[in-house]
Write a protein that holds these residues in place. Structure first.
Motif, PDB file in Angstrom:
ATOM      1  N   UNK A 106      42.816  32.257   5.034  1.00  0.00           N
ATOM      2  CA  UNK A 106      42.305  31.750   3.761  1.00  0.00           C
ATOM      3  C   UNK A 106      42.234  30.232   3.723  1.00  0.00           C
ATOM      4  N   UNK A 107      43.121  29.599   4.494  1.00  0.00           N
ATOM      5  CA  UNK A 107      43.154  28.132   4.540  1.00  0.00           C
ATOM      6  C   UNK A 107      42.276  27.563   5.651  1.00  0.00           C
ATOM      7  N   UNK A 108      41.505  28.428   6.318  1.00  0.00           N
ATOM      8  CA  UNK A 108      40.532  27.951   7.285  1.00  0.00           C
ATOM      9  C   UNK A 108      40.935  27.991   8.741  1.00  0.00           C
ATOM     10  N   UNK A 109      42.051  28.638   9.071  1.00  0.00           N
ATOM     11  CA  UNK A 109      42.461  28.750  10.465  1.00  0.00           C
ATOM     12  C   UNK A 109      41.408  29.575  11.221  1.00  0.00           C
ATOM     13  N   UNK A 110      40.698  28.917  12.137  1.00  0.00           N
ATOM     14  CA  UNK A 110      39.579  29.549  12.831  1.00  0.00           C
ATOM     15  C   UNK A 110      39.985  30.782  13.634  1.00  0.00           C
TER      16      UNK A 110
END
Length: 72
Positions: free
Chosen positions: A19-23
């Motif tokens: 959700x926080x953008x960790x690819x």
């Protein structure tokens, strides 16, 4: 904490990372054919079932193991 509890905790951390953008986490969710927004609206038991169901459908045992270790 028991093994199942640890799995739920790790899964929740995994969802937050995605959700926080960790690819890497986002790629795992996508590779399992799951939708992050849908997962975020589910209860933890439904999230667990969604991940477990998607992982169980992977044909390659190495991919199944890698996905399970990533999520749980």
């Amino acid at each position: 904490m028991d093994t199942l509890g640890k799995g739920f905790s790790k899964m929740q951390i995994f969802i937050v990372k995605a959700s926080k953008g960790n690819e890497e986490a986002i790629d795992t969710v996508k590779s399992l054919g799951l939708n992050l927004r849908s997962l975020a609206r589910m209860s933890p038991d439904k999230q667990f079932a969604a991940f477990a169901g998607a992982i169980s459908k992977l044909q390659d045992p190495a991919l199944r193991a890698n996905a399970a270790v990533s999520v749980f």
